[in-house]
Design a protein around this motif. Sequence first.
Motif, mmCIF file in Angstrom:
data_model
loop_
_atom_site.group_PDB
_atom_site.id
_atom_site.type_symbol
_atom_site.label_atom_id
_atom_site.label_comp_id
_atom_site.label_asym_id
_atom_site.label_seq_id
_atom_site.Cartn_x
_atom_site.Cartn_y
_atom_site.Cartn_z
ATOM 1 N N PRO A 1 -0.126 -4.827 7.778
ATOM 2 C CA PRO A 1 0.047 -6.166 7.187
ATOM 3 C C PRO A 1 -0.970 -6.484 6.108
ATOM 4 C CG PRO A 1 0.158 -6.266 9.582
ATOM 5 C CD PRO A 1 -0.308 -4.889 9.234
ATOM 6 N N THR A 2 -2.112 -5.778 6.120
ATOM 7 C CA THR A 2 -3.145 -6.024 5.115
ATOM 8 C C THR A 2 -2.935 -5.212 3.841
ATOM 9 O OG1 THR A 2 -4.506 -4.371 6.266
ATOM 10 C CG2 THR A 2 -4.924 -6.698 6.770
ATOM 11 N N ASP A 3 -1.961 -4.303 3.854
ATOM 12 C CA ASP A 3 -1.688 -3.489 2.662
ATOM 13 C C ASP A 3 -1.050 -4.343 1.563
ATOM 14 O OD1 ASP A 3 -2.634 -1.271 3.953
ATOM 15 O OD2 ASP A 3 -0.665 -0.426 4.433
ATOM 16 N N THR A 4 -1.465 -4.094 0.347
ATOM 17 C CA THR A 4 -0.857 -4.746 -0.815
ATOM 18 C C THR A 4 0.006 -3.722 -1.538
ATOM 19 O OG1 THR A 4 -2.720 -6.257 -1.067
ATOM 20 C CG2 THR A 4 -1.271 -5.987 -2.965
ATOM 21 N N LEU A 5 1.319 -3.894 -1.440
ATOM 22 C CA LEU A 5 2.254 -2.935 -2.010
ATOM 23 C C LEU A 5 2.984 -3.578 -3.187
ATOM 24 C CD1 LEU A 5 3.755 -1.636 1.365
ATOM 25 C CD2 LEU A 5 1.949 -0.573 0.002
ATOM 26 N N PRO A 6 2.939 -2.976 -4.369
ATOM 27 C CA PRO A 6 3.587 -3.586 -5.533
ATOM 28 C C PRO A 6 5.107 -3.517 -5.484
ATOM 29 C CG PRO A 6 2.698 -1.430 -6.099
ATOM 30 C CD PRO A 6 2.226 -1.730 -4.704
ATOM 31 N N GLY A 7 5.635 -2.502 -4.816
ATOM 32 C CA GLY A 7 7.087 -2.309 -4.784
ATOM 33 C C GLY A 7 7.685 -2.610 -3.439
ATOM 34 N N CYS A 8 8.724 -1.872 -3.081
ATOM 35 C CA CYS A 8 9.415 -2.064 -1.805
ATOM 36 C C CYS A 8 8.544 -1.581 -0.661
ATOM 37 C CB CYS A 8 10.735 -1.284 -1.830
ATOM 38 S SG CYS A 8 11.660 -1.371 -0.269
ATOM 39 N N ALA A 9 8.384 -2.402 0.372
ATOM 40 C CA ALA A 9 7.545 -2.043 1.513
ATOM 41 C C ALA A 9 8.113 -0.863 2.295
ATOM 42 C CB ALA A 9 7.379 -3.249 2.433
ATOM 43 N N PHE A 10 9.413 -0.611 2.151
ATOM 44 C CA PHE A 10 10.062 0.472 2.891
ATOM 45 C C PHE A 10 10.060 1.784 2.091
ATOM 46 C CE2 PHE A 10 13.985 2.464 4.823
ATOM 47 C CZ PHE A 10 13.449 2.615 6.099
ATOM 48 N N TYR A 11 9.431 1.786 0.938
ATOM 49 C CA TYR A 11 9.507 2.926 0.010
ATOM 50 C C TYR A 11 9.142 4.251 0.679
ATOM 51 C CZ TYR A 11 8.329 6.057 -3.833
ATOM 52 O OH TYR A 11 8.254 7.150 -4.667
ATOM 53 N N ALA A 12 8.021 4.301 1.380
ATOM 54 C CA ALA A 12 7.532 5.569 1.933
ATOM 55 C C ALA A 12 8.464 6.158 2.989
ATOM 56 C CB ALA A 12 6.135 5.370 2.528
ATOM 57 N N ARG A 13 9.324 5.344 3.591
ATOM 58 C CA ARG A 13 10.200 5.815 4.675
ATOM 59 C C ARG A 13 11.656 5.922 4.245
ATOM 60 N NH1 ARG A 13 9.012 1.817 9.600
ATOM 61 N NH2 ARG A 13 9.701 3.601 10.848
ATOM 62 N N CYS A 14 11.957 5.552 3.027
ATOM 63 C CA CYS A 14 13.348 5.389 2.599
ATOM 64 C C CYS A 14 13.950 6.691 2.067
ATOM 65 C CB CYS A 14 13.434 4.310 1.520
ATOM 66 S SG CYS A 14 15.128 3.991 0.990
ATOM 67 N N PRO A 15 15.123 7.096 2.566
ATOM 68 C CA PRO A 15 15.782 8.309 2.061
ATOM 69 C C PRO A 15 16.417 8.115 0.682
ATOM 70 C CG PRO A 15 17.155 7.254 3.718
ATOM 71 C CD PRO A 15 15.855 6.509 3.710
ATOM 72 N N LEU A 16 16.547 6.862 0.241
ATOM 73 C CA LEU A 16 17.174 6.582 -1.057
ATOM 74 C C LEU A 16 16.161 6.218 -2.138
ATOM 75 C CD1 LEU A 16 20.233 4.392 0.061
ATOM 76 C CD2 LEU A 16 20.178 6.852 -0.376
ATOM 77 N N ARG A 17 14.868 6.336 -1.832
ATOM 78 C CA ARG A 17 13.840 5.829 -2.748
ATOM 79 C C ARG A 17 13.904 6.514 -4.116
ATOM 80 N NH1 ARG A 17 10.819 8.752 1.156
ATOM 81 N NH2 ARG A 17 9.794 10.610 0.300
ATOM 82 N N GLN A 18 13.617 5.710 -5.129
ATOM 83 C CA GLN A 18 13.493 6.186 -6.497
ATOM 84 C C GLN A 18 12.247 5.563 -7.105
ATOM 85 O OE1 GLN A 18 17.064 6.092 -8.874
ATOM 86 N NE2 GLN A 18 18.392 6.508 -7.114
ATOM 87 N N SER A 19 11.859 6.050 -8.258
ATOM 88 C CA SER A 19 10.590 5.625 -8.854
ATOM 89 C C SER A 19 10.527 4.112 -9.052
ATOM 90 C CB SER A 19 10.371 6.340 -10.186
ATOM 91 O OG SER A 19 11.463 6.102 -11.068
ATOM 92 N N ARG A 20 11.644 3.491 -9.343
ATOM 93 C CA ARG A 20 11.688 2.046 -9.547
ATOM 94 C C ARG A 20 11.212 1.304 -8.305
ATOM 95 N NH1 ARG A 20 17.292 -1.462 -10.417
ATOM 96 N NH2 ARG A 20 16.275 -3.507 -10.687
ATOM 97 N N CYS A 21 11.574 1.827 -7.136
ATOM 98 C CA CYS A 21 11.271 1.148 -5.869
ATOM 99 C C CYS A 21 9.773 1.086 -5.599
ATOM 100 C CB CYS A 21 11.970 1.852 -4.706
ATOM 101 S SG CYS A 21 13.741 2.100 -4.948
ATOM 102 N N GLN A 22 9.011 2.009 -6.155
ATOM 103 C CA GLN A 22 7.573 2.060 -5.893
ATOM 104 C C GLN A 22 6.801 0.998 -6.653
ATOM 105 O OE1 GLN A 22 5.794 5.884 -6.690
ATOM 106 N NE2 GLN A 22 4.125 5.536 -5.247
ATOM 107 N N VAL A 23 7.371 0.511 -7.747
ATOM 108 C CA VAL A 23 6.637 -0.429 -8.598
ATOM 109 C C VAL A 23 7.287 -1.808 -8.678
ATOM 110 C CG1 VAL A 23 5.642 1.401 -10.002
ATOM 111 C CG2 VAL A 23 7.853 0.427 -10.648
ATOM 112 N N GLU A 24 8.517 -1.933 -8.203
ATOM 113 C CA GLU A 24 9.244 -3.195 -8.306
ATOM 114 C C GLU A 24 9.806 -3.587 -6.942
ATOM 115 O OE1 GLU A 24 13.051 -5.070 -10.783
ATOM 116 O OE2 GLU A 24 12.258 -3.083 -11.290
#
Length: 336
Positions: A284-307
Amino acid sequence: MSTAEAVELLRVEGLRTHFFTRHGVAKAVDGVDFSLAKGERLGLVGESGSGKSVTALSIMRLVRDPPGRIVGGRILFEGQDLLALDEAAMRRLRGSRLSMIFQDPIAYLDPVMRVGDWIAETLMLHRGLGRKPALTEALRILRLLKVPSPEEVVHAYPFQLSGGMCQRVLIATAIATEPALVIADEATSALDVTVQASILKTLTELTETLGTALLLTTHNMLVVRKACSRVMVMYAGRVVESCATDNLFQAPLHPYTIGLLNSVPALESIGQPLVPMAGEPPLPTDTLPGCAFYARCPLRQSRCQVERPPLQEVRPGRWSACFFAEQAGRMRHAAG
Protein backbone atom coordinates in the motif's frame (compact mmCIF):
# COMPACT_ATOMS: atom_id res chain seq x y z
CA MET A 1 -22.00 3.14 -12.08
CA SER A 2 -25.37 3.91 -10.58
CA THR A 3 -28.20 1.43 -10.67
CA ALA A 4 -30.64 2.33 -13.43
CA GLU A 5 -34.16 3.32 -12.44
CA ALA A 6 -33.48 2.70 -8.73
CA VAL A 7 -33.70 4.93 -5.67
CA GLU A 8 -30.17 5.77 -4.60
CA LEU A 9 -29.36 5.15 -0.95
CA LEU A 10 -25.59 5.54 -0.79
CA ARG A 11 -23.10 7.31 -3.04
CA VAL A 12 -19.36 7.22 -2.49
CA GLU A 13 -17.34 9.76 -4.48
CA GLY A 14 -13.55 9.84 -4.70
CA LEU A 15 -13.07 8.15 -1.31
CA ARG A 16 -9.47 8.12 -0.15
CA THR A 17 -8.46 6.61 3.19
CA HIS A 18 -4.77 6.62 4.06
CA PHE A 19 -2.74 5.26 6.95
CA PHE A 20 0.25 7.28 8.06
CA THR A 21 2.96 4.86 9.20
CA ARG A 22 6.70 4.97 9.82
CA HIS A 23 7.14 3.14 6.51
CA GLY A 24 5.26 5.80 4.58
CA VAL A 25 1.69 6.60 3.62
CA ALA A 26 -0.36 3.48 2.96
CA LYS A 27 -3.09 4.34 0.47
CA ALA A 28 -5.56 1.65 1.55
CA VAL A 29 -8.43 3.27 -0.38
CA ASP A 30 -7.27 5.48 -3.19
CA GLY A 31 -10.16 7.00 -5.11
CA VAL A 32 -13.24 4.77 -4.89
CA ASP A 33 -16.56 5.70 -6.52
CA PHE A 34 -19.79 3.71 -6.40
CA SER A 35 -23.48 3.94 -5.59
CA LEU A 36 -25.91 1.60 -3.88
CA ALA A 37 -29.67 1.56 -4.37
CA LYS A 38 -32.29 0.88 -1.74
CA GLY A 39 -32.74 -2.86 -1.26
CA GLU A 40 -29.74 -3.70 -3.46
CA ARG A 41 -27.13 -6.34 -2.59
CA LEU A 42 -23.64 -5.24 -3.60
CA GLY A 43 -20.49 -7.32 -3.16
CA LEU A 44 -16.99 -5.91 -2.69
CA VAL A 45 -14.48 -8.62 -3.56
CA GLY A 46 -10.70 -8.83 -3.72
CA GLU A 47 -7.62 -10.31 -2.10
CA SER A 48 -6.58 -9.38 1.43
CA GLY A 49 -5.26 -5.82 1.39
CA SER A 50 -7.33 -4.75 -1.61
CA GLY A 51 -9.13 -2.07 0.43
CA LYS A 52 -12.61 -3.55 0.72
CA SER A 53 -12.77 -3.66 4.53
CA VAL A 54 -11.28 -0.18 4.87
CA THR A 55 -13.95 1.05 2.43
CA ALA A 56 -16.63 -0.47 4.67
CA LEU A 57 -15.10 0.98 7.84
CA SER A 58 -14.78 4.39 6.15
CA ILE A 59 -18.52 4.43 5.39
CA MET A 60 -19.20 3.74 9.06
CA ARG A 61 -16.50 6.26 10.04
CA LEU A 62 -14.79 3.65 12.18
CA VAL A 63 -11.26 4.08 10.83
CA ARG A 64 -8.99 4.62 13.82
CA ASP A 65 -7.17 7.97 13.78
CA PRO A 66 -4.23 7.71 14.17
CA PRO A 67 -2.91 6.09 12.07
CA GLY A 68 -5.83 6.01 9.59
CA ARG A 69 -7.62 9.02 8.17
CA ILE A 70 -10.17 9.74 5.45
CA VAL A 71 -8.28 12.34 3.44
CA GLY A 72 -10.67 12.95 0.56
CA GLY A 73 -14.02 12.28 -1.04
CA ARG A 74 -17.66 12.28 -0.02
CA ILE A 75 -19.96 9.62 1.44
CA LEU A 76 -23.57 10.56 0.76
CA PHE A 77 -26.11 8.49 2.70
CA GLU A 78 -29.80 9.33 2.26
CA GLY A 79 -28.69 12.68 0.87
CA GLN A 80 -26.38 13.77 3.69
CA ASP A 81 -22.59 13.72 3.66
CA LEU A 82 -21.44 11.44 6.48
CA LEU A 83 -18.00 13.04 6.50
CA ALA A 84 -19.56 16.40 7.36
CA LEU A 85 -21.40 15.10 10.46
CA ASP A 86 -20.06 15.52 13.96
CA GLU A 87 -19.41 12.40 16.02
CA ALA A 88 -22.66 12.70 18.02
CA ALA A 89 -24.74 12.76 14.82
CA MET A 90 -22.77 9.83 13.42
CA ARG A 91 -23.39 7.79 16.56
CA ARG A 92 -27.12 8.34 16.14
CA LEU A 93 -26.93 6.89 12.64
CA ARG A 94 -24.82 3.87 13.57
CA GLY A 95 -27.07 1.09 14.76
CA SER A 96 -30.22 2.86 13.59
CA ARG A 97 -30.04 3.66 9.86
CA LEU A 98 -26.57 2.13 9.35
CA SER A 99 -25.49 -1.21 10.81
CA MET A 100 -22.42 -3.38 10.49
CA ILE A 101 -21.78 -7.11 10.93
CA PHE A 102 -18.15 -7.79 11.75
CA GLN A 103 -15.97 -10.74 10.78
CA ASP A 104 -15.25 -12.25 14.20
CA PRO A 105 -18.40 -12.25 16.36
CA ILE A 106 -16.60 -13.45 19.48
CA ALA A 107 -14.35 -10.38 19.36
CA TYR A 108 -17.34 -8.01 19.27
CA LEU A 109 -19.81 -9.64 21.65
CA ASP A 110 -19.47 -8.75 25.32
CA PRO A 111 -18.58 -12.01 27.14
CA VAL A 112 -20.39 -10.95 30.32
CA MET A 113 -23.66 -9.91 28.63
CA ARG A 114 -26.45 -12.33 27.84
CA VAL A 115 -27.51 -12.43 24.20
CA GLY A 116 -30.91 -10.95 24.93
CA ASP A 117 -29.42 -8.01 26.81
CA TRP A 118 -26.92 -7.40 23.99
CA ILE A 119 -29.65 -7.13 21.35
CA ALA A 120 -31.99 -5.26 23.67
CA GLU A 121 -29.37 -2.58 24.35
CA THR A 122 -29.53 -1.48 20.70
CA LEU A 123 -33.32 -1.31 20.82
CA MET A 124 -33.30 0.68 24.04
CA LEU A 125 -30.71 3.13 22.69
CA HIS A 126 -32.08 3.71 19.18
CA ARG A 127 -35.81 2.97 19.50
CA GLY A 128 -36.39 4.13 23.06
CA LEU A 129 -37.88 0.84 24.27
CA GLY A 130 -37.91 -0.17 27.90
CA ARG A 131 -35.90 -3.22 28.94
CA LYS A 132 -38.80 -5.68 29.01
CA PRO A 133 -40.26 -4.70 25.59
CA ALA A 134 -36.72 -4.69 24.17
CA LEU A 135 -36.11 -8.24 25.40
CA THR A 136 -39.43 -9.33 23.89
CA GLU A 137 -38.41 -7.79 20.57
CA ALA A 138 -34.98 -9.44 20.78
CA LEU A 139 -36.69 -12.82 21.12
CA ARG A 140 -38.90 -12.04 18.11
CA ILE A 141 -35.87 -11.18 15.99
CA LEU A 142 -34.11 -14.42 16.95
CA ARG A 143 -37.23 -16.31 15.84
CA LEU A 144 -37.21 -14.33 12.59
CA LEU A 145 -33.64 -15.52 12.02
CA LYS A 146 -34.83 -19.11 12.65
CA VAL A 147 -32.46 -19.56 15.58
CA PRO A 148 -33.05 -22.96 17.23
CA SER A 149 -34.44 -22.73 20.77
CA PRO A 150 -34.48 -18.90 20.83
CA GLU A 151 -35.94 -18.88 24.36
CA GLU A 152 -32.71 -20.52 25.57
CA VAL A 153 -30.35 -18.56 23.33
CA VAL A 154 -31.70 -15.21 24.56
CA HIS A 155 -30.47 -16.11 28.08
CA ALA A 156 -27.12 -17.55 26.94
CA TYR A 157 -23.67 -15.96 27.07
CA PRO A 158 -21.54 -15.82 23.89
CA PHE A 159 -19.08 -18.45 25.13
CA GLN A 160 -21.97 -20.93 25.35
CA LEU A 161 -22.76 -20.60 21.64
CA SER A 162 -21.11 -21.76 18.43
CA GLY A 163 -19.44 -19.36 15.99
CA GLY A 164 -22.37 -19.58 13.61
CA MET A 165 -24.84 -18.84 16.38
CA CYS A 166 -22.78 -15.86 17.57
CA GLN A 167 -22.77 -14.54 14.02
CA ARG A 168 -26.57 -14.76 14.00
CA VAL A 169 -26.59 -12.73 17.21
CA LEU A 170 -24.59 -10.01 15.44
CA ILE A 171 -27.03 -10.15 12.53
CA ALA A 172 -29.94 -9.87 14.95
CA THR A 173 -28.33 -6.80 16.52
CA ALA A 174 -27.66 -5.27 13.09
CA ILE A 175 -31.25 -5.63 11.87
CA ALA A 176 -33.01 -4.88 15.17
CA THR A 177 -33.72 -1.28 14.18
CA GLU A 178 -34.58 -2.18 10.55
CA PRO A 179 -31.72 -0.08 9.12
CA ALA A 180 -31.60 1.15 5.54
CA LEU A 181 -28.12 -0.33 5.03
CA VAL A 182 -26.33 -3.31 6.55
CA ILE A 183 -22.60 -3.69 5.92
CA ALA A 184 -21.35 -7.26 6.32
CA ASP A 185 -17.55 -7.25 6.52
CA GLU A 186 -16.25 -10.77 5.80
CA ALA A 187 -19.21 -11.96 7.87
CA THR A 188 -18.96 -15.60 6.74
CA SER A 189 -15.20 -16.10 6.33
CA ALA A 190 -14.67 -17.86 9.67
CA LEU A 191 -17.63 -20.24 9.26
CA ASP A 192 -17.82 -23.71 7.75
CA VAL A 193 -19.56 -24.00 4.37
CA THR A 194 -22.87 -25.30 5.75
CA VAL A 195 -23.24 -22.47 8.27
CA GLN A 196 -21.96 -20.02 5.66
CA ALA A 197 -24.71 -21.01 3.23
CA SER A 198 -27.32 -20.64 5.95
CA ILE A 199 -26.07 -17.16 6.93
CA LEU A 200 -26.05 -16.02 3.29
CA LYS A 201 -29.59 -17.28 2.79
CA THR A 202 -30.67 -15.45 5.94
CA LEU A 203 -29.11 -12.17 4.79
CA THR A 204 -30.74 -12.47 1.37
CA GLU A 205 -34.17 -13.16 2.86
CA LEU A 206 -33.84 -10.25 5.28
CA THR A 207 -32.99 -7.75 2.56
CA GLU A 208 -35.99 -8.93 0.57
CA THR A 209 -38.32 -8.84 3.60
CA LEU A 210 -37.17 -5.55 5.14
CA GLY A 211 -36.04 -3.75 1.98
CA THR A 212 -32.62 -3.27 3.54
CA ALA A 213 -29.62 -2.74 1.27
CA LEU A 214 -26.60 -4.98 1.80
CA LEU A 215 -22.93 -4.18 1.23
CA LEU A 216 -20.97 -7.42 1.56
CA THR A 217 -17.17 -7.51 1.60
CA THR A 218 -15.45 -10.83 0.96
CA HIS A 219 -12.48 -12.49 -0.68
CA ASN A 220 -14.68 -15.43 -1.68
CA MET A 221 -16.05 -15.21 -5.22
CA LEU A 222 -18.59 -17.96 -4.55
CA VAL A 223 -20.07 -16.00 -1.63
CA VAL A 224 -20.60 -13.03 -3.95
CA ARG A 225 -22.25 -15.26 -6.54
CA LYS A 226 -24.74 -16.58 -3.99
CA ALA A 227 -25.57 -13.40 -2.13
CA CYS A 228 -25.13 -10.35 -4.39
CA SER A 229 -26.93 -8.93 -7.41
CA ARG A 230 -24.01 -6.65 -8.29
CA VAL A 231 -20.29 -6.89 -7.63
CA MET A 232 -17.27 -4.59 -7.54
CA VAL A 233 -13.75 -6.02 -7.75
CA MET A 234 -11.08 -4.10 -5.83
CA TYR A 235 -7.33 -4.19 -6.25
CA ALA A 236 -4.70 -2.01 -4.53
CA GLY A 237 -7.28 0.38 -3.10
CA ARG A 238 -9.23 0.93 -6.34
CA VAL A 239 -12.21 -0.56 -8.12
CA VAL A 240 -11.02 -2.38 -11.26
CA GLU A 241 -14.31 -3.90 -12.42
CA SER A 242 -18.01 -3.43 -11.67
CA CYS A 243 -21.12 -5.04 -13.13
CA ALA A 244 -24.05 -7.35 -12.46
CA THR A 245 -22.91 -10.54 -10.74
CA ASP A 246 -24.04 -12.86 -13.54
CA ASN A 247 -22.12 -10.82 -16.11
CA LEU A 248 -18.96 -10.96 -14.04
CA PHE A 249 -18.95 -14.75 -13.88
CA GLN A 250 -19.95 -15.20 -17.51
CA ALA A 251 -17.62 -12.65 -19.11
CA PRO A 252 -15.14 -10.79 -16.85
CA LEU A 253 -13.45 -7.79 -18.46
CA HIS A 254 -10.37 -7.32 -16.29
CA PRO A 255 -7.31 -9.62 -16.06
CA TYR A 256 -7.36 -9.48 -12.26
CA THR A 257 -10.98 -10.67 -12.13
CA ILE A 258 -10.07 -13.49 -14.51
CA GLY A 259 -7.23 -14.48 -12.20
CA LEU A 260 -9.60 -14.61 -9.22
CA LEU A 261 -12.13 -16.73 -11.11
CA ASN A 262 -9.47 -19.13 -12.43
CA SER A 263 -8.41 -19.91 -8.87
CA VAL A 264 -11.93 -20.87 -7.74
CA PRO A 265 -13.13 -24.51 -8.04
CA ALA A 266 -16.16 -24.89 -10.33
CA LEU A 267 -18.40 -27.80 -11.29
CA GLU A 268 -17.86 -27.13 -14.99
CA SER A 269 -14.09 -27.53 -14.58
CA ILE A 270 -13.95 -30.75 -12.55
CA GLY A 271 -10.69 -32.57 -13.22
CA GLN A 272 -8.92 -29.45 -14.45
CA PRO A 273 -6.14 -27.91 -12.32
CA LEU A 274 -6.72 -24.55 -10.70
CA VAL A 275 -4.64 -21.72 -12.09
CA PRO A 276 -2.92 -19.69 -9.36
CA MET A 277 -2.36 -16.00 -9.94
CA ALA A 278 1.30 -15.12 -10.35
CA GLY A 279 3.02 -12.61 -8.10
CA GLU A 280 1.84 -10.58 -5.12
CA PRO A 281 -0.17 -7.36 -4.77
CA PRO A 282 1.90 -4.20 -4.40
CA LEU A 283 2.47 -2.76 -0.96
CA PRO A 284 0.00 0.00 0.00
CA THR A 285 2.97 2.34 0.47
CA ASP A 286 4.23 1.79 -3.09
CA THR A 287 3.81 4.67 -5.52
CA LEU A 288 3.07 3.23 -8.95
CA PRO A 289 2.69 5.57 -11.95
CA GLY A 290 0.78 3.05 -14.06
CA CYS A 291 -1.58 0.14 -13.52
CA ALA A 292 -1.16 -1.47 -10.10
CA PHE A 293 -1.75 -4.90 -11.65
CA TYR A 294 1.02 -4.44 -14.24
CA ALA A 295 3.58 -6.83 -12.72
CA ARG A 296 1.04 -9.71 -12.56
CA CYS A 297 -0.90 -9.08 -15.75
CA PRO A 298 -0.64 -11.48 -18.74
CA LEU A 299 -1.86 -8.71 -21.08
CA ARG A 300 0.53 -5.98 -19.92
CA GLN A 301 2.07 -3.61 -22.43
CA SER A 302 4.46 -0.71 -22.07
CA ARG A 303 1.59 1.79 -21.85
CA CYS A 304 0.28 0.08 -18.70
CA GLN A 305 3.52 0.71 -16.81
CA VAL A 306 3.38 4.48 -17.15
CA GLU A 307 -0.34 5.28 -17.48
CA ARG A 308 -3.03 4.34 -14.98
CA PRO A 309 -6.17 3.04 -16.73
CA PRO A 310 -9.35 4.83 -15.58
CA LEU A 311 -12.47 2.94 -14.55
CA GLN A 312 -14.75 3.41 -17.53
CA GLU A 313 -17.89 1.92 -19.03
CA VAL A 314 -16.66 -0.41 -21.79
CA ARG A 315 -20.07 -1.99 -22.39
CA PRO A 316 -23.52 -0.98 -21.13
CA GLY A 317 -23.45 -1.54 -17.37
CA ARG A 318 -19.89 -2.97 -17.56
CA TRP A 319 -17.09 -0.98 -15.98
CA SER A 320 -13.43 -1.95 -16.25
CA ALA A 321 -10.13 -0.25 -15.40
CA CYS A 322 -8.14 -1.91 -18.21
CA PHE A 323 -6.94 -0.55 -21.53
CA PHE A 324 -7.49 -4.01 -23.01
CA ALA A 325 -10.81 -4.98 -21.45
CA GLU A 326 -12.23 -6.54 -24.62
CA GLN A 327 -9.06 -8.58 -25.10
CA ALA A 328 -9.36 -9.74 -21.48
CA GLY A 329 -12.92 -10.87 -22.18
CA ARG A 330 -11.74 -12.95 -25.15
CA MET A 331 -8.95 -14.42 -23.06
CA ARG A 332 -11.41 -15.67 -20.44
CA HIS A 333 -13.70 -17.07 -23.13
CA ALA A 334 -10.83 -18.94 -24.73
CA ALA A 335 -9.72 -20.34 -21.37
CA GLY A 336 -13.27 -21.50 -20.63
